[in-house]
Design an enzyme around this catalytic site. Sequence first.
Site, mmCIF file in Angstrom:
data_model
loop_
_atom_site.group_PDB
_atom_site.id
_atom_site.type_symbol
_atom_site.label_atom_id
_atom_site.label_comp_id
_atom_site.label_asym_id
_atom_site.label_seq_id
_atom_site.Cartn_x
_atom_site.Cartn_y
_atom_site.Cartn_z
ATOM 1 N N SER A 81 1.084 3.197 1.876
ATOM 2 C CA SER A 81 1.330 1.729 1.646
ATOM 3 C C SER A 81 1.479 0.928 2.836
ATOM 4 O O SER A 81 2.441 1.470 3.885
ATOM 5 C CB SER A 81 2.363 1.643 0.648
ATOM 6 O OG SER A 81 2.760 0.409 0.558
ATOM 7 N N LYS A 131 -3.335 1.276 0.844
ATOM 8 C CA LYS A 131 -3.041 0.084 0.028
ATOM 9 C C LYS A 131 -2.362 -0.913 0.988
ATOM 10 O O LYS A 131 -1.372 -0.764 1.813
ATOM 11 C CB LYS A 131 -1.771 0.707 -1.005
ATOM 12 C CG LYS A 131 -0.954 -0.289 -1.679
ATOM 13 C CD LYS A 131 0.025 0.162 -2.787
ATOM 14 C CE LYS A 131 1.398 -0.245 -2.574
ATOM 15 N NZ LYS A 131 2.452 0.334 -3.802
ATOM 16 N N LYS A 146 -0.227 -4.444 1.295
ATOM 17 C CA LYS A 146 0.696 -5.266 0.804
ATOM 18 C C LYS A 146 0.120 -6.794 0.964
ATOM 19 O O LYS A 146 -0.313 -7.093 1.943
ATOM 20 C CB LYS A 146 2.005 -5.315 1.426
ATOM 21 C CG LYS A 146 2.788 -4.079 1.127
ATOM 22 C CD LYS A 146 2.996 -3.823 -0.255
ATOM 23 C CE LYS A 146 4.059 -2.670 -0.656
ATOM 24 N NZ LYS A 146 4.551 -2.673 -2.280
ATOM 25 N N ASP A 168 -1.279 -4.521 -3.242
ATOM 26 C CA ASP A 168 -0.088 -4.873 -4.086
ATOM 27 C C ASP A 168 0.537 -6.218 -3.656
ATOM 28 O O ASP A 168 1.103 -6.199 -2.517
ATOM 29 C CB ASP A 168 0.863 -3.387 -3.524
ATOM 30 C CG ASP A 168 2.237 -3.412 -4.593
ATOM 31 O OD1 ASP A 168 2.202 -4.242 -5.472
ATOM 32 O OD2 ASP A 168 2.990 -2.612 -4.417
ATOM 33 N N GLU A 181 -1.969 -4.457 -7.789
ATOM 34 C CA GLU A 181 -1.088 -4.024 -8.206
ATOM 35 C C GLU A 181 -0.141 -5.264 -8.401
ATOM 36 O O GLU A 181 0.201 -5.747 -7.327
ATOM 37 C CB GLU A 181 -0.282 -3.050 -7.465
ATOM 38 C CG GLU A 181 0.823 -2.104 -7.775
ATOM 39 C CD GLU A 181 1.280 -1.341 -6.752
ATOM 40 O OE1 GLU A 181 0.693 -0.851 -6.055
ATOM 41 O OE2 GLU A 181 2.453 -0.878 -6.786
ATOM 42 N N ASP A 237 3.009 -2.425 -11.874
ATOM 43 C CA ASP A 237 4.147 -1.511 -11.305
ATOM 44 C C ASP A 237 5.484 -2.148 -11.910
ATOM 45 O O ASP A 237 6.115 -1.412 -13.054
ATOM 46 C CB ASP A 237 4.233 -1.712 -9.653
ATOM 47 C CG ASP A 237 5.586 -0.946 -9.038
ATOM 48 O OD1 ASP A 237 6.493 -0.501 -9.525
ATOM 49 O OD2 ASP A 237 5.544 -1.062 -7.860
ATOM 50 N N LYS A 295 6.695 5.299 -11.342
ATOM 51 C CA LYS A 295 7.592 5.511 -10.312
ATOM 52 C C LYS A 295 8.892 5.989 -11.613
ATOM 53 O O LYS A 295 9.289 5.337 -12.139
ATOM 54 C CB LYS A 295 8.222 4.477 -9.783
ATOM 55 C CG LYS A 295 7.368 3.717 -8.578
ATOM 56 C CD LYS A 295 7.729 2.673 -7.952
ATOM 57 C CE LYS A 295 6.635 1.961 -7.076
ATOM 58 N NZ LYS A 295 7.370 0.783 -6.274
ATOM 59 N N GLY A 330 5.777 5.067 -4.838
ATOM 60 C CA GLY A 330 6.869 5.468 -3.919
ATOM 61 C C GLY A 330 7.946 4.589 -3.864
ATOM 62 O O GLY A 330 7.711 3.403 -3.857
HETATM 63 O O1 OSB Z 1 5.727 -1.920 -4.533
HETATM 64 O O2 OSB Z 1 4.932 0.132 -4.509
HETATM 65 C C1 OSB Z 1 5.744 -0.940 -4.284
HETATM 66 C C2 OSB Z 1 8.288 0.223 -1.361
HETATM 67 C C3 OSB Z 1 9.681 0.165 -2.008
HETATM 68 C C4 OSB Z 1 9.557 -0.874 -2.990
HETATM 69 C C5 OSB Z 1 8.460 -1.136 -3.780
HETATM 70 C C6 OSB Z 1 7.124 -0.695 -3.384
HETATM 71 C C7 OSB Z 1 7.117 0.135 -2.152
HETATM 72 C C8 OSB Z 1 5.600 0.611 -1.700
HETATM 73 C C9 OSB Z 1 5.833 1.873 -0.655
HETATM 74 O O3 OSB Z 1 4.577 0.106 -1.568
HETATM 75 C C10 OSB Z 1 5.710 3.045 -1.324
HETATM 76 C C11 OSB Z 1 6.020 4.423 -0.593
HETATM 77 O O4 OSB Z 1 5.293 4.710 0.380
HETATM 78 O O5 OSB Z 1 6.856 4.982 -0.820
HETATM 79 MG MG MG Z 2 4.157 -1.802 -6.135
#
Ligand code: OSB
Ligand code: MG
Length: 366
Positions: free
Chosen positions: A133, A159, A161, A187, A212, A237, A261, A289
């Site tokens: 991510s 992925k 953001k 995302d 996402e 999510d 998650k 994650g």
């Molecule tokens: O939206 O998936 C998410 C991290 C913290 C809170 C929300 C998210 C995320 C990530 C990183 O996208 C996921 C990871 O690499 O642990």
């Molecule tokens: Mg997410």
Amino acid sequence: MKITGIELRRIKMPLVAPFRTSFGTETERDVLLLRVVTPDAEGWGECVAMSDPLYSSEYVDGAADVLRRFLIPALPAHVDAHGVNRALRPFKGHRMAKAALETAVLDAGLRTSGESFASFLGAEADRVPCGVSVGIMDSVPRLLDAVAGYLDEGYARIKLKIEPGWDLAPVRAVRERFGDDLLLQVDANAAYTLADAPHLAKLDPLNLLLIEQPLANDDMVQHARLATKITTPVCLDESIESAEHAAAAITLGACSIINVKPGRVGGYLEARRIHDLARAHGVALWCGGMLETGIGRAANLALAAMPGFTLPGDTSASRRYYATDITAPFELDEGHLEVPTGPGIGVAPVPAILDEVTVSTEWITV
Ligand code: OSB
Ligand code: MG
């Protein structure tokens, strides 16, 4: 299984680089770890709540409070993971806190019986393909450099953001630079509204695996509307906090893919219910994650090895997050991480490293 007591431990883990999402920027991870002590074994659980309630309503101080005030006192003297799940059911919400407690008890039980988390969950793979991510950056060139670095490391999927103002241009730039074969997804962490549908439809030609959580956490019906207006598959999510939510989302057509998650849904038992439900309905899954340490990562890898997890997860290597992880580091091998095979979650903190990052500990007798 009799529980003697439970340790709540707060640790502070500096991230290797700031991680920016549409809801904020993280520079260090404030983590609550649980250690369940029984006469036969110790079990570990990592609470994935973040320091501020920006991703969801939970936050670390709140999780610690509900654990010491309500959840831990509700445990029966002799209990297994299913018993924990039952004992915690009367309390509304606080799923990340519940998940940490259930995981720690489950880990202690499995270490006692010698079974691995993966075997308990019904995992089938012994290694899983990993995505990464990539946070919002100051400029497109910086983003391209970051993505190039991750691809060099072998990540199987990227992925990005996104948020209003950081979407079409950076995503298009990544697609153009790295080509049509790159597994690419985005995302939004709830940063858009249904009124943005025409704008989000401009992502359609970029052939993304999924978008996402484009809309707000509780916008289930609007997600279903959006799914009819764009061709990029919608993945949820934040909106999915239980198997019931997953069932509602599937029925409504709010998503065709779910990011699972365990913390967000209240634990691995609930995550397994979602797995079984989604699989029966042909809804694809992947393991999300929350910037976990090796403790949370180990358990997530077992989940990601279940047969319904057909897309690469955000189960990245330790070094993507931390210069020094509290467990032996998870390292990428041709874009994959190995699923731990030892009893329970299969890993434990390295005591000296754990002590170095510890901010406070609290012992609660059960
Ligand atoms: O939206 O998936 C998410 C991290 C913290 C809170 C929300 C998210 C995320 C990530 C990183 O996208 C996921 C990871 O690499 O642990
Ligand atoms: Mg997410």
